[in-house]
Scaffold this motif. Structure first.
Motif, PDB file in Angstrom:
ATOM      1  N   HIS A  58       6.003   2.393   3.644  1.00 11.39           N
ATOM      2  CA  HIS A  58       6.025   1.209   2.776  1.00 11.39           C
ATOM      3  C   HIS A  58       6.516   1.517   1.371  1.00 11.39           C
ATOM      4  O   HIS A  58       7.011   0.625   0.684  1.00 11.39           O
ATOM      5  CB  HIS A  58       4.620   0.577   2.710  1.00 11.39           C
ATOM      6  N   HIS A  78      -7.127  -1.956   7.197  1.00 14.97           N
ATOM      7  CA  HIS A  78      -6.074  -0.965   7.458  1.00 14.97           C
ATOM      8  C   HIS A  78      -6.230   0.217   6.519  1.00 14.97           C
ATOM      9  O   HIS A  78      -6.227   1.379   6.933  1.00 14.97           O
ATOM     10  CB  HIS A  78      -4.704  -1.629   7.307  1.00 14.97           C
ATOM     11  N   ASP A  80       0.825  -4.490   6.993  1.00 17.38           N
ATOM     12  CA  ASP A  80       0.099  -3.918   8.129  1.00 17.38           C
ATOM     13  C   ASP A  80      -1.136  -4.725   8.522  1.00 17.38           C
ATOM     14  O   ASP A  80      -1.934  -4.279   9.339  1.00 17.38           O
ATOM     15  CB  ASP A  80      -0.266  -2.457   7.836  1.00 17.38           C
ATOM     16  N   HIS A  98       1.203   3.946   2.036  1.00 19.28           N
ATOM     17  CA  HIS A  98       1.632   4.686   3.227  1.00 19.28           C
ATOM     18  C   HIS A  98       3.143   4.893   3.150  1.00 19.28           C
ATOM     19  O   HIS A  98       3.868   4.025   2.656  1.00 19.28           O
ATOM     20  CB  HIS A  98       1.244   3.921   4.500  1.00 19.28           C
ATOM     21  N   HIS A 138       0.865  -1.176   0.000  1.00 13.76           N
ATOM     22  CA  HIS A 138       0.000   0.000   0.000  1.00 13.76           C
ATOM     23  C   HIS A 138       0.899   1.223   0.000  1.00 13.76           C
ATOM     24  O   HIS A 138       2.121   1.086   0.079  1.00 13.76           O
ATOM     25  CB  HIS A 138      -1.002  -0.012   1.160  1.00 13.76           C
TER      26      HIS A 138
END
Ligand SMILES: [Zn+2]
Length: 286
Positions: free
Chosen positions: A107, A191, A212, A104, A102
């Motif tokens: 990451h 998440h 996550d 974020h 993802h």
């Protein structure tokens, strides 16, 4: 196929934020906090060498942000993405595919770097395709107020501008079999929208890159959900489903964020799914 752990650099996050409504008296047993209530966090990425392909799953925070920005995350240890790749005999230009669970910043921040004269951003992997999915990309580029601080424009937009962006297919259920990357992908929405959990078939074992969905060993009990999750009740269901599958099928769970435990297996107990064994990548990958 060969697998390599790639540590992109350890940091720290607030223990309370990492455990949501769980009291500190409980979470500090597995994840001890420092004087500032921060707990150790890793950015343990996974490199897959498969025929002509060299696939990197996630890439940490990168190094382009200001020292003020990094100050919030208390970097520690000597690992960097470049050093860790080099230790395994590779460099960024060798990577053919960058798979982002993802978007974020912790990451995918390593996807983008400054150009040589620091006037513009460019992709840090010039020969790679960058993999996301359509729904998550839309979610990340039009972020809600809650996640806005995690989706940094400079990590995301230059990927599209580079022409290196690719989307995986989206399954009708939560599992995409045999994706374009060669592995299966479990999709979880608790998440963030359409987080992707790679499930890699390796010498008869299934290695799951937990991202996550299960950040550390301390997050194994089903209600131990991060405060960051946008749909915590959904995370409960997704974790329960995934951990039951993991116990049934003896999956090896590769923990991206656990600074002290690399891989675990789980088992059914009367209290629910619990830890069965803690393993090192050396045990499993060699
Ligand atoms: Zn995240």
């Amino acid at each position: 196929m060969k697998l390599y752990p790639i540590n992109a650099g350890n940091f720290k996050l607030d223990g309370g934020a990492m455990f949501g409504v769980v009291p500190k008296s409980l979470w500090q047993r597995t994840n001890p906090a420092d004087a500032n209530n921060m707990i150790d966090i890793a950015a343990r990425c996974l490199l897959i060498e498969d025929g002509n392909r060299l696939i990197l799953i996630d890439n940490g925070m990168g190094d382009k942000q200001s020292s003020k920005f990094f100050g919030h995350y208390h970097p520690w240890g000597n690992d960097t993405l470049d050093n860790s790749l080099k230790q395994q005999g590779f460099n960024k230009d060798d990577i053919t595919d960058v798979f982002m669970t993802h978007l974020h910043f912790d990451h995918c921040g390593g996807s983008i770097k400054w150009n040589t004269d620091k006037t513009a951003y460019e992709t840090a992997f010039k020969n790679a395709h960058f993999w996301s999915n359509k729904n998550h990309w839309q979610w990340a580029t039009q972020p809600n107020k809650r996640e806005k601080a995690s989706f940094l424009k400079e990590n995301i937009l230059p990927i599209k501008e580079s022409g290196q962006l690719k989307f995986t297919a989206l399954p009708e259920t939560d599992l995409l079999k045999n994706s374009a990357l060669g592995f299966d992908i479990f999709f979880a929405n608790g998440h963030t929208e359409k987080q992707m959990i790679p499930m890699i078939n390796y010498k008869g074992k299934t290695i799951c890159f937990m991202a996550d969905l299960l950040p550390t060993v301390g997050h194994l009990p089903i209600p131990y959900v991060m405060g960051y999750d946008t749909r915590p009740l959904l995370t409960l269901d997704e974790k329960e489903k995934f951990l039951n599958l993991a116990a049934d099928n003896n999956y090896y769970l590769f923990l991206e964020h656990d600074a002290h435990n690399e891989i675990i297996t789980v088992k059914h107990t009367e209290k629910g799914v619990r830890l069965a064994s803690i393993l090192s990548t050396n045990d499993i990958f060699n």
